[in-house]
Design a protein around this motif. Structure first.
Motif, PDB file in Angstrom:
ATOM      1  N   LEU A 268     -81.634  -0.105 -16.067  1.00  0.00           N
ATOM      2  CA  LEU A 268     -81.115  -1.394 -15.597  1.00  0.00           C
ATOM      3  C   LEU A 268     -81.698  -2.546 -16.397  1.00  0.00           C
ATOM      4  O   LEU A 268     -81.285  -3.691 -16.238  1.00  0.00           O
ATOM      5  CB  LEU A 268     -81.424  -1.581 -14.106  1.00  0.00           C
ATOM      6  N   VAL A 269     -82.674  -2.226 -17.247  1.00  0.00           N
ATOM      7  CA  VAL A 269     -83.219  -3.210 -18.190  1.00  0.00           C
ATOM      8  C   VAL A 269     -82.347  -3.111 -19.447  1.00  0.00           C
ATOM      9  O   VAL A 269     -82.449  -2.133 -20.197  1.00  0.00           O
ATOM     10  CB  VAL A 269     -84.695  -2.911 -18.520  1.00  0.00           C
ATOM     11  N   PRO A 270     -81.461  -4.075 -19.692  1.00  0.00           N
ATOM     12  CA  PRO A 270     -80.468  -3.950 -20.776  1.00  0.00           C
ATOM     13  C   PRO A 270     -81.064  -3.637 -22.139  1.00  0.00           C
ATOM     14  O   PRO A 270     -80.494  -2.852 -22.909  1.00  0.00           O
ATOM     15  CB  PRO A 270     -79.768  -5.313 -20.769  1.00  0.00           C
ATOM     16  N   ASP A 271     -82.209  -4.240 -22.454  1.00  0.00           N
ATOM     17  CA  ASP A 271     -82.823  -4.010 -23.765  1.00  0.00           C
ATOM     18  C   ASP A 271     -83.208  -2.543 -23.961  1.00  0.00           C
ATOM     19  O   ASP A 271     -83.147  -2.019 -25.080  1.00  0.00           O
ATOM     20  CB  ASP A 271     -84.064  -4.893 -23.941  1.00  0.00           C
ATOM     21  N   ILE A 272     -83.619  -1.891 -22.878  1.00  0.00           N
ATOM     22  CA  ILE A 272     -83.991  -0.478 -22.955  1.00  0.00           C
ATOM     23  C   ILE A 272     -82.758   0.371 -23.255  1.00  0.00           C
ATOM     24  O   ILE A 272     -82.755   1.209 -24.171  1.00  0.00           O
ATOM     25  CB  ILE A 272     -84.656  -0.009 -21.642  1.00  0.00           C
TER      26      ILE A 272
END
Length: 456
Positions: free
Chosen positions: A331-335
């Motif tokens: 849910l962390v877009p960068d990940i």
């Protein structure tokens, strides 16, 4: 006769022990000649230094003492060769010199070993070879949380020291939840488990880190590691630095990183229309999860986590609770973006059993679809699943909790474009009937698959 037989047996035993000791001693010495240790070059450089010192001293004193010493040595050698032929005396002197070198080097390394490794559980050369091998290992990124991720790390740390564990910070139950609510620190529980799992054989410190208080006002239920990380966060003013300091104390192989430093709170929409907030409340709600997200939306990733994924040779997602351990990281877009951008092997380790209130009735394909739906794209190439079913005792034990083996629907998984790796990666507790992923079996299967892909 009995005495003679006893003496003969004793002599044979002594010969065998002597041969074993000699073989072991020679074997240990040959290890120092192994390529890549960066030891041979320095030994040769030391020998060259001795020769230069001798030459410099000779030049300084105008060679006078050297001349007499050389003349005396020549006379002695001439006398020796008259008594003992050169083809005998030469090899004997050569052997004596080699033995002296070996003896001196052995005592030198022995003294170093006594200081660095007083208990001598392992030879210094073995420790150096292991250290070199691990440091040259593949760059592995493991993403997840809960006990599943720490189980994986416990096995993978024996293959590489270049491991990065990216851990969810959405936990709000137990000791972590209390610290989060009362002090405002990010939940340390899953991170603590991963640090302990990657600790380099520091048994006592690991037990201390995992110790849970059973008495004391306000301390009951808290683990020492959670409190330690909380205090370090207060001292350093940074949760990431607190993790790094703890990792140094426990001699961690690799690094442990939170997915984000934001105070993330999970929410889920259920099939019956309810919206549940809080990681621990989602599983307790007992409904079918339709959508999942977090507050705040699109939290920023820890830069080191993104960099680790960008440099990774191998990415592993899971194992762990699908919606409360694995997906929160994605849910962390960068990940998710960093994983999608990499063209390296990426594998998902599927759970063995369904989890009540979270993945009731889920098949392997359902697990894959859930991750694809959250990320909006395919992140991994293959999925690892347990090959054999648990025992009847374990199945009965889990059925009482409405938990069942995750069904392998082969055709559906193939339609999703995933390769399937089926293996026996399970360990079963004979007393309780609980099943878990086996650290060593899982690591072996993961590394074998990676090797076949041509990346080891």
């Amino acid at each position: 006769m009995t005495t003679n037989r006893f003496i003969k047996q004793a002599v044979r035993a002594l010969r065998h022990e002597s041969h074993s000791f000699t073989s072991s001693w020679v074997g240990q010495w040959f290890k120092w000649l192994a390529p890549g240790l960066s030891v041979k070059r320095w030994m040769l450089m030391s020998a060259g230094g001795v020769l230069l010192v001798s030459l410099g001293a000779a030049i300084w004193v105008k060679l006078t003492p050297v001349f007499y010493i050389t003349q005396f040595a020549s006379d002695v050698l001439e006398t020796v060769t008259r008594v003992v032929p050169s083809y005998i005396s030469g090899p004997l002197v050569l052997l004596a010199g080699i033995l002296l070198i070996f003896w001196g080097q052995t005592r030198t390394f022995g003294s170093i070993t006594e200081v660095l490794m007083p208990e001598r559980n392992e030879e210094l050369i073995d420790m150096l070879l292991t250290h070199r091998r691990l440091n040259r290992g593949a760059k592995i990124v493991a993403i997840g949380g809960g006990t599943g991720l720490s189980t994986l790390l416990r096995g993978m740390k024996k293959a590489s020291a270049n491991i990065t564990a990216i851990v969810t910070v959405a936990d709000d139950g137990g000791s972590s939840g209390r610290l989060r609510r009362e002090i405002g620190v990010l939940p340390p529980g899953d991170i603590r488990n991963c640090i302990a799992a990657l600790a380099d054989e520091e048994k006592l410190l690991t037990e201390l880190f995992q110790y849970r208080f059973k008495a004391g006002d306000g301390l009951v239920g808290h683990s020492f590691g959670n409190l330690f990380l909380t205090v370090l966060s207060e001292i350093t003013g940074d949760f990431e630095q607190a993790i790094a300091a703890s990792s140094k104390v426990l001699a961690v192989r690799g690094q442990v990183l939170p997915a984000t430093l934001s105070d993330v709170k999970l929410w889920a929409e259920l099939a019956d229309g309810r919206r549940i907030e809080g990681e621990s409340n989602i599983t307790e709600a007992g409904g079918q999860i339709v959508h999942i997200g977090c507050i705040p939306d699109n939290p920023p990733a820890v830069p080191k986590a993104v960099n680790a994924i960008a440099d990774a040779d191998y990415i592993i997602v899971g194992p762990g609770s699908l919606y409360t351990s694995v997906i929160p990281n994605l849910l962390v877009p960068d990940i998710a973006d960093a994983i999608a951008a990499r063209r390296v092997p990426c594998v998902y380790v599927c759970n063995i059993m369904t989890q009540p209130g979270e993945t009731d009735g889920y098949t392997v394909a359902d697990h894959v679809r859930a991750i694809d739906r959250v990320c909006g794209r395919r992140l991994f190439d293959a999925v690892i699943i347990q090959k054999y079913s648990p025992s009847a005792k374990a199945l009965l034990r889990y059925a009482q909790e409405k938990s069942y083996p995750v069904e392998f629907d082969a055709e559906a998984v193939m339609q999703l474009g995933r390769r399937v790796i089926r293996a026996n990666i399970m360990i079963e507790d004979p007393e309780t009937g609980y099943v878990r992923h086996d650290s060593h079996r899982l690591a072996k299967v993961l590394l074998k698959w990676f090797s076949r892909a041509g990346h080891l």
